[in-house]
Design a protein around this motif. Sequence first.
Motif, PDB file in Angstrom:
ATOM      1  N   SER A   1       0.836  -1.190   0.000  1.00 56.32           N
ATOM      2  CA  SER A   1       0.000   0.000   0.000  1.00 56.32           C
ATOM      3  C   SER A   1       0.878   1.250   0.000  1.00 56.32           C
ATOM      4  CB  SER A   1      -0.894   0.015   1.242  1.00 56.32           C
ATOM      5  OG  SER A   1      -0.088   0.027   2.393  1.00 56.32           O
TER       6      SER A   1
ATOM      7  N   ARG B   1      -5.236   5.917   2.543  1.00 57.18           N
ATOM      8  CA  ARG B   1      -4.344   4.823   2.234  1.00 57.18           C
ATOM      9  C   ARG B   1      -4.714   4.256   0.882  1.00 57.18           C
ATOM     10  NH1 ARG B   1      -4.008  -0.735   5.188  1.00 57.18           N
ATOM     11  NH2 ARG B   1      -1.999  -1.476   4.457  1.00 57.18           N
TER      12      ARG B   1
ATOM     13  N   LEU C   1      -4.448   1.222  -1.574  1.00 62.20           N
ATOM     14  CA  LEU C   1      -4.076  -0.185  -1.651  1.00 62.20           C
ATOM     15  C   LEU C   1      -3.693  -0.507  -3.087  1.00 62.20           C
ATOM     16  CD1 LEU C   1      -6.822  -1.842   0.564  1.00 62.20           C
ATOM     17  CD2 LEU C   1      -4.384  -1.682   1.050  1.00 62.20           C
TER      18      LEU C   1
END
Lengths: 203, 213
Positions: B160, B167, B169
């Motif tokens: 990630s 965040r 991924l």
Amino acid sequence: MSKFVAESWLILLLGLVFAVLLAGAQTSLQPTIRVNQQKALNEAVGTVVPGTVKTEILPVTGYDREVFRCLDGDGKLIGWAIDAAGMGFADKIRAVIGLSADAETITGLKVIENVETPGLGNKVAAEPRSESDKVWADQYQGLSAGMETTVVKRTPIKGKNEVQAVTGATISSKAVADLANKAIQRVRPELKKQDRPATAESR
Amino acid sequence: MAEENGSNLQQFVDGIIKNNPVLVQLLGMCPTLAVTNSVDNALVMGAAVIFVLVMSNMVTSLFRHLIQPHVRILVFTLTIATFVTIADLVLKAYVFEVSKKLGPFVPLIIVNCIIIARAEVVASRSGLLRSLADALGCGLGFTLALTLLGLVREVLGAGSITLPGWRILLCDPKVFEPHAWVIMIMPPGAFLTLGVVIGIITQIRMRSARGGA
């Protein structure tokens, strides 16, 4: 004297100015930091007593931190959360301990403040990386609140209230166990008293 | 460390490339190894260091004619400690989650030798503009180096890219997790990545030095 002043006036002056700066920063930022910490505390309570929707503070005489009555959506008591602190390896460790409504079982533990050695001692505060991930503090789930937990270096034996120390960080692990033991010992008798009328009503 | 009389711009660019504090001077290794397990940690640490560097270089440069030589380290430390404490408070107020992850490494900026080195080598003997250019250059150089390490480590170890607030991924965690190089986000990964990156950078520098000669 004049030599002393000639050599040090700048340091004294800077010291004074910096002190004012620090005081200003502290005063203006402290409220925001408080709010952040409160939010973190609420989240931690939700982790150690799953299903908590509302909390009420239970005053416990002689205990200098907060104890929360955890209620579900219908206002039914589902557990207790104890804010506890103790000395760790580097500095104070603060944790929230969850107990079941009858104060017999530990439902969870979460370290919310620590400055233990990164990579070693701070594993006691490790956050799960995914939903299935097990972290150190999960060992506390299901232990008995009626007796002390002990920290061991081997695999814990079921039913003996043992938690396994973080490899290389026995002091940090013992510090967490210690602060939890002390807080539970201090607060549990009060919770037992609280528990009776509540369960009587619900029955 | 000889200081050439280049322009302020040159001073700024040198801080990022030729005199990169992390990848060339090998200073500030403690935060470099400790907080580069994710991109957001690296960025926030970099921002804190830029702030402290700029403030410390500014104060040192402004008072450079008044500072008694034998107590200069005391003045530097006093200045650095003050601004590190302020930076720590600001991080706790506005990026609480990251500040919790950085833990003691924000207060530890006080002993980051990049900052005291810039005060001693540049700010205590240069004008304000040059000192600021130097602080920004070195600070950015530090941040870029940390972010590069954070990027490599987080992508390989966690799959990630974490920025303060969200965040990204790179692939489904369920697919990624069995193949993750978990060691990359653990302490050994810091040494491995740093070694490889410094190796590559040194190779490039030697090539270009030979090419230039």
